[in-house]
Design a protein around this motif. Structure first.
Motif: not given
Length: 488
Positions: A423-426, A429-434, A452-456
């Motif tokens: 959502x906010x590059x930079x 946090x580091x993405x962790x799929x688990x 922090x992340x938005x799927x599409x």
């Protein structure tokens, strides 16, 4: 009574009375012939003579007077109603041409073992000792309603009823009081045995008895009160065994009994209070079993003994034996004629909990929820199916763990192959799929990944599915925990 008018047989009995001697015609003449019409002057007593004998008061000094006669044929009508007979009466193996009548009499002791008579009239009789009709053959009725027996009542091996014109119970002991025991092993009754409201201070023994009344109650014993046990091992009934409201503080033993009333209720013990009920049969009861409202300390019943029709609503028991897996006990609850009976499931659950079998208790509770589901509207049944499939209504918590692990694996793999956009590059946090999948599944815990992340695309649909599934698992587990805590 003029002694000169007595026959030799009557004179013999008359003279033996004051000395308390027994007169045994069997010793002199053997068994009575089968032809009852045959004149037998050498062993025949007129009922009028016997009545005078019973009411005599004279006796020889140093002796106890007693009427003791064996193997006599008694002709005429013996009527001693309302009389006081203060001597023991023992008439063994006698044949009465007409029914003796002791209605309302007061008798020291009355023994009629092995005798034959059309009927026996002795309602409201008062007996200071024992009453014995062991081995009697009475095709009519034995009328003892309202009797008071200070000793025991023996009817072992007796054959009662069977007359073609009999339209009343073969044994009528209703509203009677027996201060000793009722001893009736091997009793055969071809019509109803009636003990309604009877009080027995000791025990009742009906081992190996055969009671037949196909159109009604073979044993009608509503509100029977027994001081200790009612034994009826190997009892055979054709008709209803009715013990409604009975009070039996000891053992009600119906082990290996053959109970049959296919068109109705074979065993009714509703509202009874029993110490131990033993119902171990060689084959299932044929007919319905009604134990509604009964209170039983120990219920010993094999699952295969119970028939297809039972009533258990309100039944309470402390211990259930023999110990069987819950899967073998549950069918009896499902066959209850009252439909879904929650109380019956709670009683079975409590029985397993008392012996520490928590797994069986949970199995019963799960079966209760499934049975309850069938009574709900469609939308509620759908939600119930979801709860059942996911976590077994909270009684199978390991299912939730399996679902979570499976969904976590699916989400982790899917999001590791295609990372959702930050959502906010930079700043993300580091993405962790688990942990991202965990954030979606667990509605309370926040690892900071979901925000922090938005799927599409289809990954967004997957994230919604994980969120919804997580809420379902969380609410069903919480409901299961709440039920467990409330039961404890």
């Amino acid at each position: 009574m003029e002694i000169n008018n007595l026959t030799p047989a009557e004179r013999r009995v008359w003279e033996a009375f004051p000395r308390g001697e027994a007169v045994d015609f069997f010793e002199d003449y053997g068994e009575l012939p089968e032809d009852r019409e045959l004149s037998l002057p050498e062993r025949t007593l007129r009922a009028s003579v016997l009545r005078s004998l019973l009411l005599r008061s004279d006796r020889e000094e140093g002796h106890t007077a007693e009427v003791w006669v064996a193997g006599a044929r008694i002709t005429g009508h013996l009527y001693v109603g309302y009389s006081t007979i203060d001597v023991p009466v023992h008439l063994e193996g006698c044949v009465f041409d007409e029914a003796p009548d002791f209605y309302g009499a007061q008798i020291r002791q009355l023994e009629l073992p092995g005798s034959t008579m059309p009927t026996l009239h002795a309602a409201t009789v008062r007996i200071d000792g024992v009453l014995r009709i062991s081995g009697c053959r009475i095709p009519g009725a034995v009328r003892l309603g309202g009797a008071r027996i200070a000793g025991a009542f023996f009817l072992d091996g007796a054959m009662l009823g069977g007359a073609t014109d009999l339209d009343e119970p073969a044994l009528q002991l209703n509203h009677s009081v027996v201060d000793g025991d009722i001893v009736g092993p091997g009793l055969i009754a071809h019509a109803q045995v009636r003990m309604v409201g009877t009080t027995v201070a000791g025990s009742v023994d009906l081992d190996d008895a055969r009671l037949h009344d196909r159109d009604g109650s073979a044993l009608e014993a509503e509100n029977l009160t027994v001081g200790s046990d009612l034994r009826a091992m190997r009892l055979q009934t054709r008709g209803r065994l009715n013990l409604r409201g009975a009070r039996i503080p000891g053992q009600l033993n119906l082990a290996y009994a053959d109970l049959a009333h296919p068109e109705g209720v074979a065993l009714r013990a509703s509202n009874a209070a029993v110490g131990e009920l033993w119902l171990r049969a060689a084959h299932p009861v044929r007919g319905a079993v009604n134990l509604r409202g009964a209170r039983i300390d120990l219920l010993h019943v094999a699952p295969e003994t119970l028939p297809a029709k039972i009533r258990l609503d309100g039944l309470t028991y402390g211990t259930l034996a023999p110990h069987e897996p819950a899967e073998k006990r549950l069918p009896m609850l499902q066959r209850d004629q009252g439909g879904y009976v929650p109380f019956a499931y709670e009683q079975l659950t409590a029985a397993y909990q008392r012996i520490g079998d928590a797994d069986a208790a949970r199995t019963v509770q799960l079966a209760k929820q499934r049975r309850h589901r069938t009574t709900l509207p469609t939308y509620a049944r759908l939600w119930g199916h979801i709860q059942d499939a996911t976590v077994g209504y909270g009684f199978r918590p390991m299912r939730a763990a399996a679902w979570l692990v499976s969904l976590l694996a699916v989400g982790s793999i899917a999001f590791s192959l295609h990372h959702p956009s930050p959502l906010k590059p930079g700043e993300s946090p580091a993405f962790n799929p688990v942990f991202y999948a965990l954030d979606l599944l667990l509605p309370i815990i926040d690892f900071g990944q979901q925000s922090a992340f938005s799927p599409t695309g289809w990954h967004q649909a997957l994230s919604y599915a994980l969120i919804i599934t997580g809420w379902i698992l969380a609410t069903t587990v919480a409901a299961g925990i709440t039920r467990t805590v409330s039961r404890q």
